[in-house]
Design a protein around this motif. Structure first.
Motif, PDB file in Angstrom:
ATOM      1  N   GLN A   1     -18.239 -45.703 -23.350  1.00 11.19           N
ATOM      2  CA  GLN A   1     -18.181 -45.464 -24.799  1.00 11.19           C
ATOM      3  C   GLN A   1     -17.055 -44.522 -25.227  1.00 11.19           C
ATOM      4  N   GLU A   2     -16.765 -43.520 -24.418  1.00 10.71           N
ATOM      5  CA  GLU A   2     -15.830 -42.489 -24.885  1.00 10.71           C
ATOM      6  C   GLU A   2     -14.458 -42.591 -24.235  1.00 10.71           C
ATOM      7  N   GLN A   3     -14.077 -43.800 -23.832  1.00  8.14           N
ATOM      8  CA  GLN A   3     -12.768 -43.946 -23.179  1.00  8.14           C
ATOM      9  C   GLN A   3     -11.604 -43.648 -24.117  1.00  8.14           C
ATOM     10  N   MET A   4     -11.829 -43.680 -25.443  1.00  7.56           N
ATOM     11  CA  MET A   4     -10.752 -43.362 -26.389  1.00  7.56           C
ATOM     12  C   MET A   4     -10.761 -41.890 -26.799  1.00  7.56           C
ATOM     13  N   HIS A   5     -11.595 -41.091 -26.160  1.00  7.02           N
ATOM     14  CA  HIS A   5     -11.724 -39.666 -26.493  1.00  7.02           C
ATOM     15  C   HIS A   5     -10.805 -38.861 -25.581  1.00  7.02           C
ATOM     16  N   ALA A   6      -9.929 -38.057 -26.181  1.00  5.94           N
ATOM     17  CA  ALA A   6      -8.975 -37.279 -25.383  1.00  5.94           C
ATOM     18  C   ALA A   6      -9.675 -36.245 -24.516  1.00  5.94           C
TER      19      ALA A   6
ATOM     20  N   MET B   1     -19.331 -24.772 -27.072  1.00  6.82           N
ATOM     21  CA  MET B   1     -19.482 -25.464 -25.789  1.00  6.82           C
ATOM     22  C   MET B   1     -18.507 -26.628 -25.677  1.00  6.82           C
ATOM     23  N   GLU B   2     -18.172 -27.259 -26.822  1.00  8.92           N
ATOM     24  CA  GLU B   2     -17.239 -28.388 -26.781  1.00  8.92           C
ATOM     25  C   GLU B   2     -16.250 -28.211 -27.926  1.00  8.92           C
ATOM     26  N   LEU B   3     -14.972 -28.185 -27.594  1.00 10.98           N
ATOM     27  CA  LEU B   3     -13.948 -28.139 -28.643  1.00 10.98           C
ATOM     28  C   LEU B   3     -13.039 -29.354 -28.505  1.00 10.98           C
TER      29      LEU B   3
ATOM     30  N   TYR C   1     -13.572 -26.587 -23.699  1.00  7.19           N
ATOM     31  CA  TYR C   1     -12.987 -27.831 -24.226  1.00  7.19           C
ATOM     32  C   TYR C   1     -13.771 -29.031 -23.713  1.00  7.19           C
ATOM     33  N   PHE C   2     -13.888 -30.020 -24.585  1.00  9.80           N
ATOM     34  CA  PHE C   2     -14.543 -31.274 -24.190  1.00  9.80           C
ATOM     35  C   PHE C   2     -13.481 -32.363 -24.130  1.00  9.80           C
ATOM     36  N   ARG C   3     -13.148 -32.840 -23.094  1.00 11.89           N
ATOM     37  CA  ARG C   3     -13.616 -32.749 -21.752  1.00 11.89           C
ATOM     38  C   ARG C   3     -12.440 -32.524 -20.823  1.00 11.89           C
TER      39      ARG C   3
ATOM     40  N   GLU D   1     -25.005 -32.652 -17.542  1.00 13.87           N
ATOM     41  CA  GLU D   1     -25.985 -32.873 -18.613  1.00 13.87           C
ATOM     42  C   GLU D   1     -26.325 -34.336 -18.871  1.00 13.87           C
ATOM     43  N   PHE D   2     -25.561 -35.263 -18.271  1.00 11.82           N
ATOM     44  CA  PHE D   2     -25.948 -36.671 -18.478  1.00 11.82           C
ATOM     45  C   PHE D   2     -26.177 -37.398 -17.149  1.00 11.82           C
ATOM     46  N   ALA D   3     -26.451 -36.668 -16.091  1.00 11.19           N
ATOM     47  CA  ALA D   3     -26.360 -37.273 -14.753  1.00 11.19           C
ATOM     48  C   ALA D   3     -27.688 -37.738 -14.162  1.00 11.19           C
TER      49      ALA D   3
ATOM     50  N   TRP E   1     -22.157 -24.435 -29.905  1.00  8.52           N
ATOM     51  CA  TRP E   1     -22.075 -25.638 -30.732  1.00  8.52           C
ATOM     52  C   TRP E   1     -20.844 -26.432 -30.357  1.00  8.52           C
ATOM     53  N   ASP E   2     -20.840 -27.681 -30.805  1.00  8.96           N
ATOM     54  CA  ASP E   2     -19.799 -28.625 -30.424  1.00  8.96           C
ATOM     55  C   ASP E   2     -18.911 -28.867 -31.634  1.00  8.96           C
ATOM     56  N   CYS E   3     -17.662 -28.419 -31.507  1.00 11.72           N
ATOM     57  CA  CYS E   3     -16.781 -28.248 -32.658  1.00 11.72           C
ATOM     58  C   CYS E   3     -15.673 -29.307 -32.657  1.00 11.72           C
ATOM     59  N   TYR E   4     -15.774 -30.235 -33.574  1.00 10.95           N
ATOM     60  CA  TYR E   4     -14.815 -31.341 -33.659  1.00 10.95           C
ATOM     61  C   TYR E   4     -14.193 -31.366 -35.054  1.00 10.95           C
ATOM     62  N   PRO E   5     -13.223 -30.485 -35.312  1.00  6.69           N
ATOM     63  CA  PRO E   5     -12.738 -30.286 -36.686  1.00  6.69           C
ATOM     64  C   PRO E   5     -12.227 -31.555 -37.366  1.00  6.69           C
TER      65      PRO E   5
ATOM     66  N   ASP F   1     -30.758 -29.654 -22.242  1.00  4.64           N
ATOM     67  CA  ASP F   1     -30.561 -30.928 -22.936  1.00  4.64           C
ATOM     68  C   ASP F   1     -29.146 -30.982 -23.528  1.00  4.64           C
ATOM     69  N   ASN F   2     -28.920 -31.802 -24.527  1.00  2.00           N
ATOM     70  CA  ASN F   2     -27.607 -31.881 -25.166  1.00  2.00           C
ATOM     71  C   ASN F   2     -27.784 -32.274 -26.624  1.00  2.00           C
ATOM     72  N   GLU F   3     -27.273 -31.451 -27.510  1.00  2.00           N
ATOM     73  CA  GLU F   3     -27.243 -31.772 -28.945  1.00  2.00           C
ATOM     74  C   GLU F   3     -28.540 -32.403 -29.452  1.00  2.00           C
ATOM     75  N   TYR F   4     -29.573 -31.579 -29.545  1.00  2.00           N
ATOM     76  CA  TYR F   4     -30.801 -32.080 -30.167  1.00  2.00           C
ATOM     77  C   TYR F   4     -30.486 -32.704 -31.519  1.00  2.00           C
TER      78      TYR F   4
ATOM     79  N   SER G   1     -27.448 -46.209 -24.534  1.00  2.00           N
ATOM     80  CA  SER G   1     -26.517 -45.154 -24.966  1.00  2.00           C
ATOM     81  C   SER G   1     -27.133 -43.817 -24.511  1.00  2.00           C
ATOM     82  N   ARG G   2     -27.595 -43.012 -25.445  1.00  2.00           N
ATOM     83  CA  ARG G   2     -28.270 -41.765 -25.052  1.00  2.00           C
ATOM     84  C   ARG G   2     -29.245 -41.360 -26.152  1.00  2.00           C
ATOM     85  N   ARG G   3     -30.001 -40.313 -25.909  1.00  2.00           N
ATOM     86  CA  ARG G   3     -31.011 -39.801 -26.833  1.00  2.00           C
ATOM     87  C   ARG G   3     -32.084 -40.849 -27.168  1.00  2.00           C
TER      88      ARG G   3
ATOM     89  N   ASN H   1     -13.268 -40.222 -30.594  1.00  2.00           N
ATOM     90  CA  ASN H   1     -13.447 -41.678 -30.658  1.00  2.00           C
ATOM     91  C   ASN H   1     -14.454 -42.104 -31.707  1.00  2.00           C
ATOM     92  N   TRP H   2     -15.143 -41.138 -32.363  1.00  2.00           N
ATOM     93  CA  TRP H   2     -16.369 -41.540 -33.069  1.00  2.00           C
ATOM     94  C   TRP H   2     -16.310 -41.501 -34.584  1.00  2.00           C
ATOM     95  N   ALA H   3     -15.224 -40.966 -35.159  1.00  2.00           N
ATOM     96  CA  ALA H   3     -15.171 -40.925 -36.627  1.00  2.00           C
ATOM     97  C   ALA H   3     -14.543 -42.229 -37.148  1.00  2.00           C
TER      98      ALA H   3
HETATM   99  C1  GAL Z   1     -20.528 -34.453 -28.519  1.00  2.00           C
HETATM  100  C2  GAL Z   1     -21.370 -34.687 -27.280  1.00  2.00           C
HETATM  101  C3  GAL Z   1     -20.521 -35.050 -26.086  1.00  2.00           C
HETATM  102  C4  GAL Z   1     -19.508 -36.090 -26.472  1.00  2.00           C
HETATM  103  C5  GAL Z   1     -18.673 -35.575 -27.614  1.00  2.00           C
HETATM  104  C6  GAL Z   1     -17.583 -36.525 -28.047  1.00  2.00           C
HETATM  105  O1  GAL Z   1     -21.263 -34.634 -29.670  1.00  2.00           O
HETATM  106  O2  GAL Z   1     -22.145 -33.560 -26.948  1.00  2.00           O
HETATM  107  O3  GAL Z   1     -21.336 -35.523 -25.053  1.00  2.00           O
HETATM  108  O4  GAL Z   1     -20.153 -37.260 -26.822  1.00  2.00           O
HETATM  109  O5  GAL Z   1     -19.511 -35.357 -28.708  1.00  2.00           O
HETATM  110  O6  GAL Z   1     -16.837 -35.987 -29.112  1.00  2.00           O
END
Ligand code: GAL
Length: 652
Positions: A365-370, A317-319, A355-357, A40-42, A268-272, A144-147, A106-108, A325-327
C-alpha cells in the motif's frame, strides 16, 4: 537545565533481507539517529500460526540495532491481527454504521469491544514483553498504532452492542434514569430495559443526540480500556521503560487525555502536507500558497495539544520525510521544510523527532510513500534534513519548554457534541478551536492546551474556553478563584452533560462569575456573516443573542445593535464565531489587558516564545526581516533575515 532532544526513525526489519540490517543500522547512526521504532505491524511474522511464536528474527534485529548503539522502541503489533486470527473469530471485525464488516486486507480490522481480540492482544503483548521487556536496547514501548485511524473508533458490532448496554446499566442504574436523561418521552423513544437499547445506527430521521453522545463516550472509553490492558502488561514485564502511543492529527473520536493519562509519553504522527491537503477547511489560494510547507499553525497545534495529554513529555513518532501516498494530492516538501518541521517540534518541547520511514517500501500500500532512503537505498531528501538536524542538535544546548502565558481548554466530548448537533453545517469543534489558536499565534502568543476538568488555572494570564458544551464542577470552581482574563463562548455551557438545554439557560454560569443569558442562537450560511459595529470584523457561521445582567458590560456590538462580547470583571463571554479580523481585535484588547507581550506576525511567520528563547519559522516564499516584527537578541541559530523555510533561534 538542558532538555533531551534526539532523532529517531521508523524501521521495518521484516521488510528487508537480514543481510541489510547491519548496514542500515550503521547508516542510521551515521545520520545522527538515536531511536528506532520497530515491530508495530509484524504480528503475522511474529506468530505465523496460533501459538507458533517466531521471535528469534526480532531478537536478531534488536541486537543488530543495539550493536550499532541505537535505542529501540518496540511496537505492539495489535493494529494488524493476522489472517489466521481473523478466520478463527471473524466477529472481531469492526462493523460500520450500515452493518458492513470492515474486513481483512489492510489494518485496524478489529473491534475494541471484542473480548476475544482483547485477550489475544494481551497474549501476544505478554509474550513479547516476557522476551524483550528487559533487553538493554528496549527503552520504550509503542502501544498499538494510531488508535481510531481510518475511522475505527466506533463499531456497530454485536460485542459493541453488548458492551454498550452494560456500560449504560452501570452509568444509569435503572432504565427510568436513562429515559429521563435522554429525554426519551420525545417521539415515544422510551426503552423498557437496558437489553432493548440499540446502538445509534441508521434511523429514518436523526438519532437522539443524548443517545449518540453516550455511544461516543462508550467508544472512547473502550479505547482507553484497551490501551490500559496492554500498558499493564508492559509496565509489569518491562519496568523502567517509557510507554508511548502515537496519536494521529485531527482525530477526535476518543479522549486523548484519558489514554494519555496511562502513558509516559504521548507522541503523534505529523504529516504537514497530507494534512493541509485533506484535513483542513482552507480556501484554494491558501492551500496553493502552503502546498509545499504545510499550514503554518497546524503542526504547532498538535504539538501543543499532545504535549498536554501526557503532562508534558511528548515525541513526534512519525514525521513526513517527502511525499506521502494517502492524500488527494501528494506534493514534495519545499527545500528546508523537513528541517523546519523538525525544529518546530523541538521548539514546542518534543524530546524526539522520528522520521517515517527509514527506506521507501517497493511493495504494498505505501510503496509511493517517501522514506529517508529511496527503495534502492540511495539517500532521499529527508536524509539530508536528518543529518543537518543531528549536527545542529549536537551544537545547541537549549532549555526545556516552559508554561505558556495563554491556555485553551480542549474537550473531546465537545467535539462529539457538535458532531451530534452542529445546528449549522460549519459548526465543528476542531475548526472553532483552531481559529482561536491561529488568532493567538498570529499575535506571537504561545499556547498550552488544558483538559476540561482542570482544577488550577493560576499559571496563566489568559484562559480561552470556546465551544465547551457542558461545564464540570472542577472547572467552574477553578474559574471562581481565577484572577486572569477569561474568554468563553460561543456555545460554551450551552448543554448539560446529558445533552439538554440547562435550566438556567446558556452559558449556565452563576451570576457572580457572569450574569448573561443566551436567549436565542442562529446559524449562518458562510456568505451571510453578521457585521460588527464601528470596526472591521463579522460573526461567521454562528451568532447568539445575549441578555446581559446589570453587572455585565457590552464590549462589542453588532451593526444591528446586539451585544456580541460582554464582560463582567475578568470574565468575557463571546456570543458568536468571530472571523479573523474580529478575533484579532478581541485577542489584542484582552491580551493588552492581561499584560501579554503581543506581536503582529504575517501569516507565513510563526514563532514559539519559550522563556528566554524565541524560535522563528518562515513558512513563506520570501525572506522576512525579524527586526521588523520586533524580534531581536542573540542568534543561536539562523539570522535576522529569515529565508524561506528558515529557522531562527534567538536568545533574549
Ligand atoms: C501513519 C501510520 C504509518 C503510515 C503512515 C503513512 O498514519 O502510523 O503506519 O501508514 O501514516 O504516512
Amino acid at each position: 537545565m538542558t532538555a533531551t532532544r534526539a532523532l529517531g526513525v521508523c524501521y521495518y526489519p521484516e521488510h528487508w533481507p537480514e543481510a541489510m540490517w547491519p548496514e542500515d543500522a550503521r547508516r542510521m547512526t551515521d545520520m545522527g539517529i538515536a531511536f528506532v521504532r520497530i515491530g508495530e505491524f509484524a504480528w503475522s511474522r511474529l506468530e505465523p500460526a496460533r501459538g507458533r511464536l517466531e521471535f528469534d528474527w526480532l531478537e536478531r534485529a534488536i541486537d543488530t540495532l543495539h550493536d550499532a548503539g541505537l535505542k529501540v522502541v518496540l511496537g505492539t503489533p495489535t493494529a494488524t491481527p493476522p489472517k489466521w486470527l481473523v478466520d478463527e473469530m471473524p466477529e472481531m471485525l469492526p462493523i460500520d454504521v450500515e452493518g458492513h464488516a470492515r474486513g481483512f486486507g489492510s489494518r485496524r480490522h478489529c473491534c475494541f469491544s471484542h473480548e476475544g481480540y482483547q485477550r489475544e492482544c494481551v497474549r501476544i503483548v505478554t509474550a513479547l514483553a516476557e522476551r524483550f521487556g528487559t533487553h538493554d536496547a528496549v527503552v520504550g514501548w509503542q502501544i498499538d498504532n494510531e488508535y481510531a485511524c481510518h475511522d475505527t473508533a466506533r463499531s456497530w458490532s454485536a460485542p459493541a452492542l453488548q458492551g454498550f448496554r452494560l456500560w449504560l446499566a452501570e452509568k444509569y442504574g435503572n432504565i427510568d434514569r436513562l429515559n429521563f436523561a435522554w429525554g426519551n418521552v420525545f417521539w415515544s423513544m422510551d426503552y423498557p430495559d437496558f437489553h432493548s437499547v440499540e446502538l445509534p445506527g441508521l434511523t429514518p430521521s436523526e438519532h437522539n443526540p443524548a443517545h449518540r453522545m453516550d455511544f461516543y463516550r462508550y467508544s472512547s472509553d473502550q479505547i482507553a480500556r484497551f490501551n490500559r490492558l496492554q500498558v499493564d502488561v508492559v509496565r509489569q514485564l518491562s519496568p523502567g521503560r517509557d510507554v508511548i502511543h502515537n496519536f494521529m492529527g485531527r482525530t477526535l473520536t476518543f479522549d486523548h487525555f484519558k489514554v494519555g493519562s496511562d502513558l509516559d509519553i504521548s507522541s503523534w504522527d505529523c504529516y504537514p502536507l497530507g494534512f493541509l491537503e485533506d484535513r483542513l477547511e482552507v480556501d484554494d489560494a491558501w492551500r496553493q500558497r502552503f502546498m509545499r510547507t504545510g499550514d503554518p499553525d497546524l503542526q504547532a497545534f498538535h504539538h501543543d495539544l499532545y504535549r498536554a495529554t501526557s503532562k508534558g513529555r511528548w515525541w513526534v513518532m512519525e514525521l513526513q520525510p517527502g511525499p506521502v501516498n494517502w492524500a488527494d494530492h501528494n506534493p514534495a516538501p519545499r527545500d528546508g521544510m523537513i528541517r523546519l518541521w523538525s525544529w518546530e517540534a523541538f521548539a514546542h518541547g518534543a524530546e524526539v523527532v522520528s522520521y517515517f520511514r527509514w527506506r521507501q517500501a517497493p511493495f504494498a500500500q505505501e510503496q509511493m510513500h517517501a522514506g529517508l532512503l529511496r527503495p534502492d537505498s540511495v539517500e532521499a531528501d529527508g536524509a539530508d534534513a536528518a543529518k543537518t538536524m543531528s549536527e545542529e542538535l549536537a551544537r545547541l544546548d537549549l532549555p526545556p519548554t516552559e508554561t505558556a502565558p495563554v491556555a485553551i481548554i480542549f474537550d473531546y466530548a465537545s467535539s462529539w457534541a457538535w458532531e451530534t448537533q452542529p445546528q449549522g453545517r460549519e459548526f465543528d469543534y476542531f475548526r472553532l478551536i483552531f481559529d482561536f489558536y491561529r488568532g493567538l499565534r498570529a499575535r506571537g502568543l504561545s499556547v498550552d492546551f488544558l483538559p476540561p476538568d482542570t482544577s488550577d488555572l493560576s499559571a496563566y494570564q489568559m484562559v480561552i474556553i470556546p465551544g465547551l458544551f457542558a461545564w464540570n464542577e472542577t472547572l467552574v470552581t477553578a474559574l471562581r478563584s481565577y484572577t486572569g482574563l477569561v474568554l468563553a463562548g460561543p456555545r460554551t455551557g450551552s448543554k448539560t452533560s446529558s445533552f439538554s438545554i440547562p435550566e438556567t439557560m446558556p452559558p449556565d454560569l452563576p451570576a457572580p462569575i457572569i450574569d448573561v443569558t443566551v436567549s436565542q442562537v442562529e446559524s449562518l450560511p458562510a456568505n451571510c456573516p453578521v457585521p460588527i459595529a464601528g470596526a472591521d470584523g463579522t460573526l461567521k457561521f454562528w451568532r447568539e443573542f445575549l441578555e446581559p445582567g446589570a453587572d455585565c458590560n457590552v464590549v462589542v456590538e453588532s451593526q444591528d445593535g446586539q451585544p456580541v462580547l460582554v464582560r463582567q470583571g475578568n470574565f468575557h463571554y463571546l456570543g458568536g464565531w468571530p472571523d479573523s479580523a474580529l478575533l484579532a481585535r478581541i485577542i489584542n484588547d484582552l491580551g493588552q489587558q492581561a499584560g501579554l507581550s503581543l506581536l503582529a506576525l504575517p501569516d507565513e511567520l510563526r514563532v514559539r516564545r519559550d522563556g528566554a528563547v524565541t524560535y522563528a519559522f518562515n513558512y513563506g516564499e520570501r525572506a522576512i526581516d525579524l527586526e521588523t516584527v520586533g524580534l531581536s537578541g542573540t542568534y543561536l541559530l539562523g539570522e535576522s533575515t529569515l529565508k524561506p523555510s528558515g529557522v531562527a533561534i534567538i536568545e533574549a
